[in-house]
Write a protein that holds these residues in place. Structure first.
Motif, PDB file in Angstrom:
ATOM      1  N   THR A  83      -4.825 -15.258  17.509  1.00  0.00           N
ATOM      2  CA  THR A  83      -4.979 -16.053  18.725  1.00  0.00           C
ATOM      3  C   THR A  83      -5.533 -17.427  18.364  1.00  0.00           C
ATOM      4  OG1 THR A  83      -5.439 -14.036  19.978  1.00  0.00           O
ATOM      5  CG2 THR A  83      -6.096 -16.131  20.979  1.00  0.00           C
ATOM      6  N   ALA A  84      -4.937 -18.445  18.972  1.00  0.00           N
ATOM      7  CA  ALA A  84      -5.428 -19.822  18.770  1.00  0.00           C
ATOM      8  C   ALA A  84      -5.590 -20.131  17.283  1.00  0.00           C
ATOM      9  CB  ALA A  84      -6.732 -20.034  19.515  1.00  0.00           C
ATOM     10  N   ALA A  85      -4.469 -20.103  16.580  1.00  0.00           N
ATOM     11  CA  ALA A  85      -4.498 -20.269  15.123  1.00  0.00           C
ATOM     12  C   ALA A  85      -5.140 -21.591  14.730  1.00  0.00           C
ATOM     13  CB  ALA A  85      -3.087 -20.185  14.570  1.00  0.00           C
ATOM     14  N   GLN A  86      -5.827 -21.548  13.584  1.00  0.00           N
ATOM     15  CA  GLN A  86      -6.486 -22.725  13.029  1.00  0.00           C
ATOM     16  C   GLN A  86      -5.953 -22.998  11.626  1.00  0.00           C
ATOM     17  OE1 GLN A  86     -10.687 -21.906  13.203  1.00  0.00           O
ATOM     18  NE2 GLN A  86     -10.695 -21.741  15.440  1.00  0.00           N
ATOM     19  N   PRO A  87      -6.055 -24.233  11.147  1.00  0.00           N
ATOM     20  CA  PRO A  87      -5.579 -24.530   9.785  1.00  0.00           C
ATOM     21  C   PRO A  87      -6.177 -23.616   8.719  1.00  0.00           C
ATOM     22  CG  PRO A  87      -5.960 -26.570  10.966  1.00  0.00           C
ATOM     23  CD  PRO A  87      -6.466 -25.458  11.863  1.00  0.00           C
ATOM     24  N   GLY A  88      -7.389 -23.148   8.957  1.00  0.00           N
ATOM     25  CA  GLY A  88      -8.025 -22.221   8.014  1.00  0.00           C
ATOM     26  C   GLY A  88      -7.349 -20.864   7.944  1.00  0.00           C
ATOM     27  N   ASP A  89      -6.447 -20.577   8.883  1.00  0.00           N
ATOM     28  CA  ASP A  89      -5.701 -19.313   8.847  1.00  0.00           C
ATOM     29  C   ASP A  89      -4.497 -19.401   7.916  1.00  0.00           C
ATOM     30  OD1 ASP A  89      -6.193 -19.040  12.413  1.00  0.00           O
ATOM     31  OD2 ASP A  89      -7.389 -18.147  10.792  1.00  0.00           O
ATOM     32  N   THR A  90      -4.209 -20.582   7.420  1.00  0.00           N
ATOM     33  CA  THR A  90      -3.078 -20.775   6.511  1.00  0.00           C
ATOM     34  C   THR A  90      -3.220 -19.898   5.282  1.00  0.00           C
ATOM     35  OG1 THR A  90      -2.602 -23.029   7.227  1.00  0.00           O
ATOM     36  CG2 THR A  90      -1.954 -22.454   4.992  1.00  0.00           C
ATOM     37  N   GLY A  91      -2.119 -19.241   4.910  1.00  0.00           N
ATOM     38  CA  GLY A  91      -2.147 -18.404   3.717  1.00  0.00           C
ATOM     39  C   GLY A  91      -1.010 -17.404   3.734  1.00  0.00           C
ATOM     40  N   LEU A  92      -1.024 -16.538   2.747  1.00  0.00           N
ATOM     41  CA  LEU A  92      -0.035 -15.467   2.624  1.00  0.00           C
ATOM     42  C   LEU A  92      -0.675 -14.179   3.127  1.00  0.00           C
ATOM     43  CD1 LEU A  92       2.734 -14.470   1.534  1.00  0.00           C
ATOM     44  CD2 LEU A  92       1.582 -14.048  -0.647  1.00  0.00           C
ATOM     45  N   TYR A  93      -0.062 -13.570   4.126  1.00  0.00           N
ATOM     46  CA  TYR A  93      -0.564 -12.333   4.691  1.00  0.00           C
ATOM     47  C   TYR A  93       0.239 -11.165   4.122  1.00  0.00           C
ATOM     48  CZ  TYR A  93      -3.451 -15.044   7.785  1.00  0.00           C
ATOM     49  OH  TYR A  93      -4.408 -15.909   8.267  1.00  0.00           O
ATOM     50  N   LEU A  94      -0.485 -10.207   3.589  1.00  0.00           N
ATOM     51  CA  LEU A  94       0.132  -9.084   2.897  1.00  0.00           C
ATOM     52  C   LEU A  94      -0.359  -7.772   3.473  1.00  0.00           C
ATOM     53  CD1 LEU A  94      -0.632 -10.526  -0.627  1.00  0.00           C
ATOM     54  CD2 LEU A  94       1.679 -10.215   0.252  1.00  0.00           C
ATOM     55  N   CYS A  95       0.559  -6.837   3.653  1.00  0.00           N
ATOM     56  CA  CYS A  95       0.157  -5.486   4.027  1.00  0.00           C
ATOM     57  C   CYS A  95       0.422  -4.551   2.849  1.00  0.00           C
ATOM     58  CB  CYS A  95       0.866  -5.001   5.280  1.00  0.00           C
ATOM     59  SG  CYS A  95       2.657  -4.871   5.147  1.00  0.00           S
ATOM     60  N   ALA A  96      -0.313  -3.470   2.798  1.00  0.00           N
ATOM     61  CA  ALA A  96      -0.150  -2.496   1.715  1.00  0.00           C
ATOM     62  C   ALA A  96      -0.723  -1.170   2.159  1.00  0.00           C
ATOM     63  CB  ALA A  96      -0.861  -2.976   0.448  1.00  0.00           C
ATOM     64  N   PRO A  97      -0.042  -0.070   1.880  1.00  0.00           N
ATOM     65  CA  PRO A  97      -0.652   1.234   2.172  1.00  0.00           C
ATOM     66  C   PRO A  97      -1.804   1.482   1.204  1.00  0.00           C
ATOM     67  CG  PRO A  97       1.469   1.508   1.073  1.00  0.00           C
ATOM     68  CD  PRO A  97       1.299   0.051   1.308  1.00  0.00           C
ATOM     69  N   LEU A  98      -2.893   2.015   1.719  1.00  0.00           N
ATOM     70  CA  LEU A  98      -4.016   2.331   0.842  1.00  0.00           C
ATOM     71  C   LEU A  98      -3.611   3.498  -0.049  1.00  0.00           C
ATOM     72  CD1 LEU A  98      -6.967   1.741   0.090  1.00  0.00           C
ATOM     73  CD2 LEU A  98      -7.634   3.496   1.740  1.00  0.00           C
ATOM     74  N   PRO A  99      -3.557   3.284  -1.359  1.00  0.00           N
ATOM     75  CA  PRO A  99      -3.051   4.341  -2.241  1.00  0.00           C
ATOM     76  C   PRO A  99      -4.097   5.407  -2.516  1.00  0.00           C
ATOM     77  CG  PRO A  99      -3.632   2.426  -3.527  1.00  0.00           C
ATOM     78  CD  PRO A  99      -3.891   2.060  -2.093  1.00  0.00           C
ATOM     79  N   GLY A 100      -3.594   6.594  -2.792  1.00  0.00           N
ATOM     80  CA  GLY A 100      -4.481   7.678  -3.170  1.00  0.00           C
ATOM     81  C   GLY A 100      -4.171   8.174  -4.563  1.00  0.00           C
ATOM     82  N   MET A 101      -4.793   9.290  -4.921  1.00  0.00           N
ATOM     83  CA  MET A 101      -4.612   9.822  -6.265  1.00  0.00           C
ATOM     84  C   MET A 101      -3.156  10.190  -6.520  1.00  0.00           C
ATOM     85  SD  MET A 101      -6.881  12.794  -8.024  1.00  0.00           S
ATOM     86  CE  MET A 101      -6.387  14.020  -6.842  1.00  0.00           C
ATOM     87  N   ASP A 102      -2.429  10.578  -5.460  1.00  0.00           N
ATOM     88  CA  ASP A 102      -1.035  10.972  -5.633  1.00  0.00           C
ATOM     89  C   ASP A 102      -0.158   9.822  -6.086  1.00  0.00           C
ATOM     90  OD1 ASP A 102       0.133  10.767  -2.178  1.00  0.00           O
ATOM     91  OD2 ASP A 102      -1.461   9.705  -3.229  1.00  0.00           O
ATOM     92  N   SER A 103      -0.575   8.611  -5.835  1.00  0.00           N
ATOM     93  CA  SER A 103       0.178   7.441  -6.310  1.00  0.00           C
ATOM     94  C   SER A 103      -0.593   6.697  -7.390  1.00  0.00           C
ATOM     95  CB  SER A 103       0.499   6.503  -5.144  1.00  0.00           C
ATOM     96  OG  SER A 103      -0.695   6.052  -4.524  1.00  0.00           O
ATOM     97  N   SER A 104      -1.485   7.392  -8.046  1.00  0.00           N
ATOM     98  CA  SER A 104      -2.280   6.820  -9.144  1.00  0.00           C
ATOM     99  C   SER A 104      -3.063   5.591  -8.716  1.00  0.00           C
ATOM    100  CB  SER A 104      -1.375   6.481 -10.338  1.00  0.00           C
ATOM    101  OG  SER A 104      -0.704   7.631 -10.790  1.00  0.00           O
ATOM    102  N   TYR A 105      -3.394   5.545  -7.419  1.00  0.00           N
ATOM    103  CA  TYR A 105      -4.213   4.454  -6.874  1.00  0.00           C
ATOM    104  C   TYR A 105      -3.576   3.082  -7.068  1.00  0.00           C
ATOM    105  CZ  TYR A 105      -7.794   8.047  -6.555  1.00  0.00           C
ATOM    106  OH  TYR A 105      -8.497   9.183  -6.256  1.00  0.00           O
ATOM    107  N   LYS A 106      -2.263   3.035  -7.146  1.00  0.00           N
ATOM    108  CA  LYS A 106      -1.584   1.757  -7.345  1.00  0.00           C
ATOM    109  C   LYS A 106      -1.347   1.093  -5.993  1.00  0.00           C
ATOM    110  CE  LYS A 106       1.750   3.696  -9.694  1.00  0.00           C
ATOM    111  NZ  LYS A 106       2.966   3.871 -10.529  1.00  0.00           N
ATOM    112  N   LEU A 107      -1.894  -0.106  -5.837  1.00  0.00           N
ATOM    113  CA  LEU A 107      -1.760  -0.862  -4.593  1.00  0.00           C
ATOM    114  C   LEU A 107      -0.443  -1.639  -4.647  1.00  0.00           C
ATOM    115  CD1 LEU A 107      -3.400  -1.549  -1.979  1.00  0.00           C
ATOM    116  CD2 LEU A 107      -4.202  -3.581  -3.203  1.00  0.00           C
ATOM    117  N   ILE A 108       0.484  -1.292  -3.747  1.00  0.00           N
ATOM    118  CA  ILE A 108       1.803  -1.915  -3.719  1.00  0.00           C
ATOM    119  C   ILE A 108       1.937  -2.713  -2.433  1.00  0.00           C
ATOM    120  CG2 ILE A 108       4.291  -1.541  -3.840  1.00  0.00           C
ATOM    121  CD1 ILE A 108       2.763  -0.652  -6.353  1.00  0.00           C
TER     122      ILE A 108
END
Lengths: 116, 113
Positions: free
Chosen positions: B77-102
């Motif tokens: 809401t009401a974006a500001q220049p400080g919001d500029t950047g790359l927004y990334l989503c990632a599933p929180l990994p667990g032991m089943d995926s060797s804790y690899k953040l993708i």
């Protein structure tokens, strides 16, 4: 959270040469990772740096091109070997820390590599 | 191939405008994280959502996790220049995926003053 120091922050290298990037953490961490971020892109995982054993590489990345060392729980290096302009990217290290049920990830500021 | 597709890929807006970015997948996740990466820095965690339908607010940022836990959105809401950047989503990994953040494919946001 951990503080990560990555060196160098940037470099310009000649094709055919190699560059070693260092990642120093201010506390012992169980897991360290290396990522590549090509221009304008998201981060792609290169490998998991394993302490005392060979790194685990993701599909598309091989040890001969990206040898990784992890001599202890606070330090790792990534070497980009026999560089070509296609290797121009930002390389970032990351650590996982916390308990098995409450953990998070911290990233270094990255190394911006330009190959000419 | 990214497990998570983010849209739009790039967004340029004027300061004060509102925006929503999306993170979609065909897979179900136990939890999802959002990061922001500013130029010259590594990604920094903004929030973790863990329950289907969950809404979390961080000042002007509102995060929602889909009911089926396959997608998420970020509304600013009401974006500001400080919001500029790359927004990334990632599933929180667990032991089943060797804790690899993708990470997902990312949304690059530019907020013009």
């Amino acid at each position: 959270s951990a503080v990560i120091s990555q060196k160098p922050s940037r470099d310009i290298c000649q094709r055919g040469t190699s560059l070693t990037i260092q990642c120093q953490v201010d506390s012992q961490v169980t897991m360290m990772f290396w990522y590549r971020q090509q221009p304008g892109q998201s981060l792609t995982l290169i490998a998991t740096a394993n302490q005392g054993s060979e790194a685990t590489y993701e599909s598309g990345f091989v040890i001969d091109k990206f040898p990784i060392s992890r001599p202890n729980l606070t330090f790792s290096t990534l070497t980009v070997s026999n560089m070509s302009p296609e290797d121009s990217s930002i390389y970032l290290c990351s650590v996982r820390q916390g308990t098995p049920h409450n953990y998070g990830y911290t990233f270094g500021s990255g190394t911006r590599l330009t190959v000419v | 191939t990214q497990l998570l597709e983010q849209s739009p890929q790039f967004l340029s807006i004027q300061e004060g405008e509102n925006l929503t970015v999306y993170c979609n997948s065909s897979s179900v996740f136990s939890s999802l994280q959002w990061y922001r990466q500013e130029p010259g820095e590594g990604p920094v965690l903004l929030v973790t959502v863990v329950t289907g339908g969950e809404v979390k607010k961080l000042k002007r940022l509102t995060f929602q996790f889909g009911d089926a836990r396959k997608d998420s959105s970020l509304h600013i809401t009401a974006a500001q220049p400080g919001d500029t950047g790359l927004y990334l989503c990632a599933p929180l990994p667990g032991m089943d995926s060797s804790y690899k953040l993708i990470f997902g494919s990312g949304t690059r946001l530019l907020v013009r003053p």
